[in-house]
Write an enzyme that holds these catalytic residues in place. Structure first.
Site, PDB file in Angstrom:
ATOM      1  CG  ASP A 153      -2.200   0.769   1.019  1.00 35.36           C
ATOM      2  OD1 ASP A 153      -2.115   1.979   0.727  1.00 35.36           O
ATOM      3  OD2 ASP A 153      -3.280   0.169   1.149  1.00 35.36           O
ATOM      4  CB  THR A 176      -3.438   3.534  -9.547  1.00 31.59           C
ATOM      5  OG1 THR A 176      -2.657   4.563  -8.932  1.00 31.59           O
ATOM      6  CG2 THR A 176      -3.625   2.381  -8.567  1.00 31.59           C
ATOM      7  CG  LEU A 222       6.075  -6.053  -5.266  1.00 30.53           C
ATOM      8  CD1 LEU A 222       7.031  -5.323  -4.334  1.00 30.53           C
ATOM      9  CD2 LEU A 222       4.668  -6.093  -4.662  1.00 30.53           C
ATOM     10  CE1 TYR A 242       0.883  -9.706 -18.439  1.00 32.41           C
ATOM     11  CE2 TYR A 242      -0.563  -7.839 -18.899  1.00 32.41           C
ATOM     12  CZ  TYR A 242       0.704  -8.341 -18.620  1.00 32.41           C
ATOM     13  OH  TYR A 242       1.783  -7.493 -18.537  1.00 32.41           O
ATOM     14  NE  ARG A 252     -15.699   4.892  -0.306  1.00 35.88           N
ATOM     15  CZ  ARG A 252     -15.139   3.753  -0.654  1.00 35.88           C
ATOM     16  NH1 ARG A 252     -15.879   2.766  -1.073  1.00 35.88           N
ATOM     17  NH2 ARG A 252     -13.832   3.578  -0.565  1.00 35.88           N
ATOM     18  CE1 TYR A 281     -12.091   3.274  -8.849  1.00 38.39           C
ATOM     19  CE2 TYR A 281     -14.444   3.501  -9.271  1.00 38.39           C
ATOM     20  CZ  TYR A 281     -13.396   2.861  -8.645  1.00 38.39           C
ATOM     21  OH  TYR A 281     -13.647   1.794  -7.816  1.00 38.39           O
TER      22      TYR A 281
END
Length: 403
Positions: free
Chosen positions: A113, A172, A143, A239, A266, A225
């Site tokens: 995170d 992201t 990573l 993939y 929210r 988003y």
């Protein structure tokens, strides 16, 4: 649950204070020569000896704290059944509840995170456990670790957060997803991608089945988003087709529960926070737009079932019980009480008019459906927010340990 290290700290403080008071009393009753000797100690090498002793005692207390931290009871799994699981965004609202479930089941869990919306305190009750690891890392960067399963949850999920830095949100959900899929390919594991009901946009089909392609504004304020998640889904299946990577895609509908960020914008958090603080409850638009709300434990159950299933197509995870925003505001106002009034404000751009999942596939392939009644979930969430507002010091914890 109360940790043993807090008790040890209090006992240590009491003991040290008792010793200091005892010395002061002894000095007050002692001879002048005794007082003179003690003064010399403080002015000379004796001061260093006392300081070193206190430092050693503090280190010992720290060791006892680390050795005796009590964790929730974890099931034992042998090496054949125990999985190494990576959760991106695992310190966030949904991710931290998923961590709890997987840890309690006996798996080894690594949380990655960058703490943009996640918080360390959401998972602090696991820090130090031999099955748990927490990494401060942004998945936009590659990573390299060894895992069996990846739950890819990393992404801001509330409108104020994902609109705050739309380019970062897109990165992201594109670069980050690509890195997670690349890792999955390398370790020959399985990835579950947390998609969203926002891929349906402002739907023209109601309720929304997985076959519906959606109605999304590709250049609107929510597009970073909405389209980011749509590209994430496309990338998953690219993939899968090209490299044989095992993927699962969960289209998550509105979710609420403890550990929601109080200021994430929210519907649930806004209404509860405003009602608890005696402020006006703001409804954007007429309030006739509908939403379907599920409790976070139901979502976690659905995600785990999907990950371990043989179903590889996108699947809706949500509660088909539909409410208007105005009804929901009234429910929360009545449960909290107080003098708050419900007021209307101009509608947000591209705000969906209807949202309700068709969960036929979830029932058929996952044997899943929501179990927690909405009213029960709202009460638990209100209690959590009320305790958050009562906090005035860091030591006043509101961790919400797993059941």
């Amino acid at each position: 649950m109360i940790y043993l290290n807090r008790k040890l700290r209090m006992k240590s403080i009491v003991v040290v204070c008792g010793l200091v008071i005892g010395i002061l009393i002894w000095l007050s009753r002692g001879s002048n020569s005794t007082k003179t000797d003690f003064t010399r100690l403080l002015n000379g090498t004796g001061y260093k000896e006392i300081y070193n002793e206190i430092t050693a005692l503090k280190e010992r207390v720290g060791q006892l704290e680390r050795q005796n931290k009590i964790y929730p009871d974890v099931k034992f799994l042998n090496y054949k059944d125990r999985k190494r699981i990576l959760i991106s965004g695992g310190a966030g609202f949904v991710g931290s509840h998923l961590v709890d479930r997987l840890m309690l089941e006996g798996h080894e869990v690594t949380v990655v995170d960058n703490f943009f919306t996640g918080r360390k305190r959401n998972v602090e009750h696991w820090i130090g456990h031999e099955n748990f690891e927490l990494m401060n890392h942004d998945i936009v960067n590659p990573l390299f670790i060894e895992v069996d399963q990846i739950y890819h949850l990393a992404s801001p999920a509330s409108p104020p957060n994902y609109m705050y830095n739309p380019v970062k949100t897109i990165k992201t959900n594109t670069l980050g997803t690509n890195n997670m899929l690349g890792l999955t390919k390398r370790v020959r594991g399985r990835l579950l991608m947390a998609s969203t009901s926002e891929v349906y946009g402002d739907p023209e089909v109601h309720p929304q089945p997985e076959e519906y392609w959606g109605n999304v504004n590709p250049i609107g304020p929510r597009a970073c988003y909405d389209e980011g998640k749509r590209v994430s889904e496309t990338m998953c299946y690219a993939y899968a087709k090209q490299d044989g990577v095992e993927v699962r895609v969960a289209r998550i509908f509105n979710t609420f529960g403890p550990r929601m960020h109080m200021n994430d914008g929210r519907v649930v958090s806004n209404f509860i926070l405003q009602a608890l603080q005696g402020q006006n409850i703001t409804v954007y638009g007429s309030g006739e737009q509908t939403r379907s709300f599920q409790y976070v434990s139901d979502l976690v159950d659905g995600l785990i079932r999907l990950m371990n299933s043989n179903y590889s197509q996108p699947i809706n995870i949500g509660n088909p019980e539909e409410h208007t925003i105005m009804d929901f505001a009234t429910i929360i106002k009545d449960l909290v009480g107080g003098s708050s009034k419900i007021v209307n404000k101009p509608a947000m751009q591209d705000d969906p008019k209807k949202r309700k999942p068709d969960i036929t596939k979830a029932k058929k392939y996952l044997q899943w459906s929501p179990q927690v009644p909405m009213m029960e979930g709202i009460r638990k969430t209100i209690d959590y927010f009320r305790n958050e507002l009562k906090r005035t010091r860091h030591s006043q914890r509101n961790i919400q340990l797993p059941d």
